[in-house]
Design a protein around this motif. Sequence first.
Motif, PDB file in Angstrom:
ATOM      1  N   ASP A   1       0.881  -1.128  -0.097  1.00 47.89           N
ATOM      2  CA  ASP A   1      -0.077  -0.165   0.110  1.00 47.89           C
ATOM      3  C   ASP A   1       0.844   1.154   0.069  1.00 47.89           C
ATOM      4  OD1 ASP A   1      -2.521   1.142  -0.001  1.00 47.89           O
ATOM      5  OD2 ASP A   1      -2.539   1.529   2.094  1.00 47.89           O
ATOM      6  N   ALA A   2       1.687   1.488  -1.092  1.00 53.56           N
ATOM      7  CA  ALA A   2       2.714   2.709  -1.209  1.00 53.56           C
ATOM      8  C   ALA A   2       2.650   3.057  -2.617  1.00 53.56           C
ATOM      9  CB  ALA A   2       4.021   2.005  -0.601  1.00 53.56           C
ATOM     10  N   ILE A   3       2.796   4.259  -3.019  1.00 57.34           N
ATOM     11  CA  ILE A   3       2.633   4.871  -4.158  1.00 57.34           C
ATOM     12  C   ILE A   3       3.710   4.340  -5.097  1.00 57.34           C
ATOM     13  CG2 ILE A   3       3.968   6.891  -3.536  1.00 57.34           C
ATOM     14  CD1 ILE A   3       2.106   8.407  -5.396  1.00 57.34           C
ATOM     15  N   ASN A   4       4.816   3.939  -4.700  1.00 57.68           N
ATOM     16  CA  ASN A   4       6.036   3.698  -5.649  1.00 57.68           C
ATOM     17  C   ASN A   4       6.598   2.314  -5.496  1.00 57.68           C
ATOM     18  OD1 ASN A   4       6.980   3.978  -3.101  1.00 57.68           O
ATOM     19  ND2 ASN A   4       8.800   5.402  -3.889  1.00 57.68           N
ATOM     20  N   VAL A   5       5.582   1.297  -4.995  1.00 56.33           N
ATOM     21  CA  VAL A   5       5.781   0.033  -4.875  1.00 56.33           C
ATOM     22  C   VAL A   5       4.646  -0.633  -5.565  1.00 56.33           C
ATOM     23  CG1 VAL A   5       6.178  -1.996  -3.308  1.00 56.33           C
ATOM     24  CG2 VAL A   5       6.827   0.496  -2.725  1.00 56.33           C
ATOM     25  N   ILE A   6       5.197  -1.545  -6.372  1.00 57.88           N
ATOM     26  CA  ILE A   6       4.233  -2.615  -7.152  1.00 57.88           C
ATOM     27  C   ILE A   6       3.610  -3.642  -5.918  1.00 57.88           C
ATOM     28  CG2 ILE A   6       3.917  -4.612  -8.919  1.00 57.88           C
ATOM     29  CD1 ILE A   6       6.436  -3.306 -10.084  1.00 57.88           C
ATOM     30  N   PRO A   7       2.340  -3.796  -6.035  1.00 58.49           N
ATOM     31  CA  PRO A   7       1.637  -4.345  -4.983  1.00 58.49           C
ATOM     32  C   PRO A   7       2.025  -5.812  -4.956  1.00 58.49           C
ATOM     33  CG  PRO A   7      -0.076  -3.099  -5.864  1.00 58.49           C
ATOM     34  CD  PRO A   7       1.234  -2.756  -6.689  1.00 58.49           C
ATOM     35  N   ALA A   8       2.513  -6.254  -3.799  1.00 58.80           N
ATOM     36  CA  ALA A   8       2.716  -7.583  -3.519  1.00 58.80           C
ATOM     37  C   ALA A   8       1.569  -8.492  -3.170  1.00 58.80           C
ATOM     38  CB  ALA A   8       3.522  -7.748  -2.422  1.00 58.80           C
ATOM     39  N   ARG A   9       0.596  -7.938  -2.846  1.00 56.13           N
ATOM     40  CA  ARG A   9      -0.773  -8.739  -2.321  1.00 56.13           C
ATOM     41  C   ARG A   9      -1.974  -7.990  -2.477  1.00 56.13           C
ATOM     42  NH1 ARG A   9      -0.933 -12.257   2.977  1.00 56.13           N
ATOM     43  NH2 ARG A   9      -0.255 -13.963   1.470  1.00 56.13           N
ATOM     44  N   ALA A  10      -3.115  -8.503  -3.037  1.00 49.65           N
ATOM     45  CA  ALA A  10      -4.211  -7.794  -3.048  1.00 49.65           C
ATOM     46  C   ALA A  10      -5.196  -8.931  -2.144  1.00 49.65           C
ATOM     47  CB  ALA A  10      -4.835  -7.608  -4.237  1.00 49.65           C
ATOM     48  N   ILE A  11      -5.765  -8.397  -1.156  1.00 51.57           N
ATOM     49  CA  ILE A  11      -7.217  -9.123  -0.509  1.00 51.57           C
ATOM     50  C   ILE A  11      -8.476  -8.539  -0.832  1.00 51.57           C
ATOM     51  CG2 ILE A  11      -8.051 -10.253   1.577  1.00 51.57           C
ATOM     52  CD1 ILE A  11      -4.907 -10.018   2.708  1.00 51.57           C
ATOM     53  N   LEU A  12      -9.273  -9.421  -1.409  1.00 54.91           N
ATOM     54  CA  LEU A  12     -10.672  -8.779  -1.784  1.00 54.91           C
ATOM     55  C   LEU A  12     -11.752  -9.635  -1.397  1.00 54.91           C
ATOM     56  CD1 LEU A  12     -11.630  -8.887  -5.491  1.00 54.91           C
ATOM     57  CD2 LEU A  12      -9.120  -9.419  -4.691  1.00 54.91           C
ATOM     58  N   THR A  13     -12.847  -9.182  -1.131  1.00 54.26           N
ATOM     59  CA  THR A  13     -14.105  -9.927  -0.734  1.00 54.26           C
ATOM     60  C   THR A  13     -14.988 -10.054  -1.998  1.00 54.26           C
ATOM     61  OG1 THR A  13     -15.358  -8.291   0.272  1.00 54.26           O
ATOM     62  CG2 THR A  13     -13.956  -9.806   1.717  1.00 54.26           C
ATOM     63  N   ILE A  14     -15.707 -11.033  -2.187  1.00 59.65           N
ATOM     64  CA  ILE A  14     -16.711 -11.030  -3.676  1.00 59.65           C
ATOM     65  C   ILE A  14     -17.943 -11.630  -2.904  1.00 59.65           C
ATOM     66  CG2 ILE A  14     -17.185 -12.141  -5.708  1.00 59.65           C
ATOM     67  CD1 ILE A  14     -14.169 -12.508  -5.954  1.00 59.65           C
ATOM     68  N   ASP A  15     -19.046 -10.758  -3.120  1.00 69.37           N
ATOM     69  CA  ASP A  15     -20.290 -11.378  -2.660  1.00 69.37           C
ATOM     70  C   ASP A  15     -21.256 -11.298  -3.990  1.00 69.37           C
ATOM     71  OD1 ASP A  15     -23.278 -10.468  -2.118  1.00 69.37           O
ATOM     72  OD2 ASP A  15     -22.832  -9.618  -0.299  1.00 69.37           O
ATOM     73  N   LEU A  16     -21.592 -12.728  -4.076  1.00 68.35           N
ATOM     74  CA  LEU A  16     -22.280 -13.004  -5.329  1.00 68.35           C
ATOM     75  C   LEU A  16     -23.801 -13.398  -4.871  1.00 68.35           C
ATOM     76  CD1 LEU A  16     -20.230 -15.705  -7.355  1.00 68.35           C
ATOM     77  CD2 LEU A  16     -20.185 -13.003  -7.521  1.00 68.35           C
ATOM     78  N   ARG A  17     -24.851 -12.930  -5.484  1.00 70.33           N
ATOM     79  CA  ARG A  17     -26.382 -13.331  -5.375  1.00 70.33           C
ATOM     80  C   ARG A  17     -27.020 -13.567  -6.506  1.00 70.33           C
ATOM     81  NH1 ARG A  17     -27.480 -10.516   0.261  1.00 70.33           N
ATOM     82  NH2 ARG A  17     -25.255  -9.621   0.899  1.00 70.33           N
ATOM     83  N   ASP A  18     -27.815 -14.408  -6.397  1.00 68.91           N
ATOM     84  CA  ASP A  18     -29.006 -14.838  -7.346  1.00 68.91           C
ATOM     85  C   ASP A  18     -29.937 -15.486  -6.754  1.00 68.91           C
ATOM     86  OD1 ASP A  18     -28.463 -15.348 -10.818  1.00 68.91           O
ATOM     87  OD2 ASP A  18     -30.142 -15.868  -9.866  1.00 68.91           O
ATOM     88  N   PRO A  19     -31.307 -15.326  -7.349  1.00 71.53           N
ATOM     89  CA  PRO A  19     -32.559 -16.079  -6.916  1.00 71.53           C
ATOM     90  C   PRO A  19     -32.582 -17.490  -7.248  1.00 71.53           C
ATOM     91  CG  PRO A  19     -33.206 -14.276  -8.126  1.00 71.53           C
ATOM     92  CD  PRO A  19     -31.575 -14.193  -7.891  1.00 71.53           C
TER      93      PRO A  19
END
Length: 369
Positions: free
Chosen positions: A223-241
């Motif tokens: 999480d720094a302006i001049n560093v290529i991200p080493a890690r990304a953590i994301l949440t995914i919420d999928l919904r469908d009836p």
Amino acid sequence: MREAELAVRVDRIGNLIGLWDPAGSGSRPVMMGSHIDTVIDAGAYDGCTGVLAGLSVIEALRDEAGRMPTRPLALAAFTNEEGVRYAPDMMGSLVYAGGLPVEAALATVGTDGTVLGEELARIGYAGPEAPGFLRPHAYVELHVEQGPVLEREGIAIGAVEDLQGISWQEVTIDGTANHAGTTPMALRRDAGVAAALLVAWLRERARTGGSLATIGRLRLEPDAINVIPARAILTIDLRDPDAARLSGFEADLAARLDVLAREEEVTVTARRLARFDPVTFDAGIVRAIEAAARARGLSVRRMTSGAGHDAQMMARLCPAAMIFVPSIGGISHNPAERTLDVDLVAGAEVLLDVVRGLSVGRSSFSPAP
Ligand code: GLV
Ligand code: MN
Ligand code: MN
């Protein structure tokens, strides 16, 4: 609840349940309820509406001299409906309905590293009762719609006949941190770019497949302006009836993660946080909601719930259904969430009528096994 002379008990997962059994019958109660926990920066109506309306219903029926319900009434405020800090959502009612062992739920580690069982003890809500200790005859939940349908159509009451499936995952993408100025574009393992490609794919897949996809959390490291991200953590919420469409989306997502790992030369791992199939509510209670609304001169339509609710877990235990009232501008999970007083009162009156009918056994619905 104590002021209303309910017998209040707390179970091991912190569900708060008040019982009104004026005749001392000890038979299965008609239960109302919802939740009083919230998301971050929440509105005031999501959950609290159903709990406070349930309390009002019991107070109103108590004041109807000489018209005692034959069944006891119960009111529940279920723990951790939102699941923001501790997954899965609807945790208290899920445990109550036997869908998750209480020990596993209490051991859940939160987004802040705390353990749910320790936090419940700290706030004085690690109660003594075994979840599910009071088995309901039926369950009815009033809730704000949290969407735009009722307001847009000018309809006062939603009779909720089903609820869509929910799939929650956390995806971790690992690349390599490196210098923003010295690393050629072709030689990067950029976890941030991989996350962005995934987000764009999810939106496209949701739009073409007719499902919903939300990436509510996305964190980059370091999480720094001049560093290529080493890690990304994301949440995914999928919904469908539609159960098959939801499973199809999950399968496509798994395949997409493999392709992403190959093409972006990153490592991708997915962790499941919650998974609930679509739920169909009790047809008899849905009809009773429609009839109660019409008898009071209120417009009513059947609808599908887009949000998850405690009623979907209680439907595993007993006949259950929900009443929706309009949300202004369809706004929810936002401090601007609002419902007009007139609509809140109309919803509470329909709840009163449906619960009164169920408590005297007048309503025709499929009885609990
Ligand atoms: C619960 O409110 C959910 O639908 O996420
Ligand atoms: Mn809610
Ligand atoms: Mn909510």
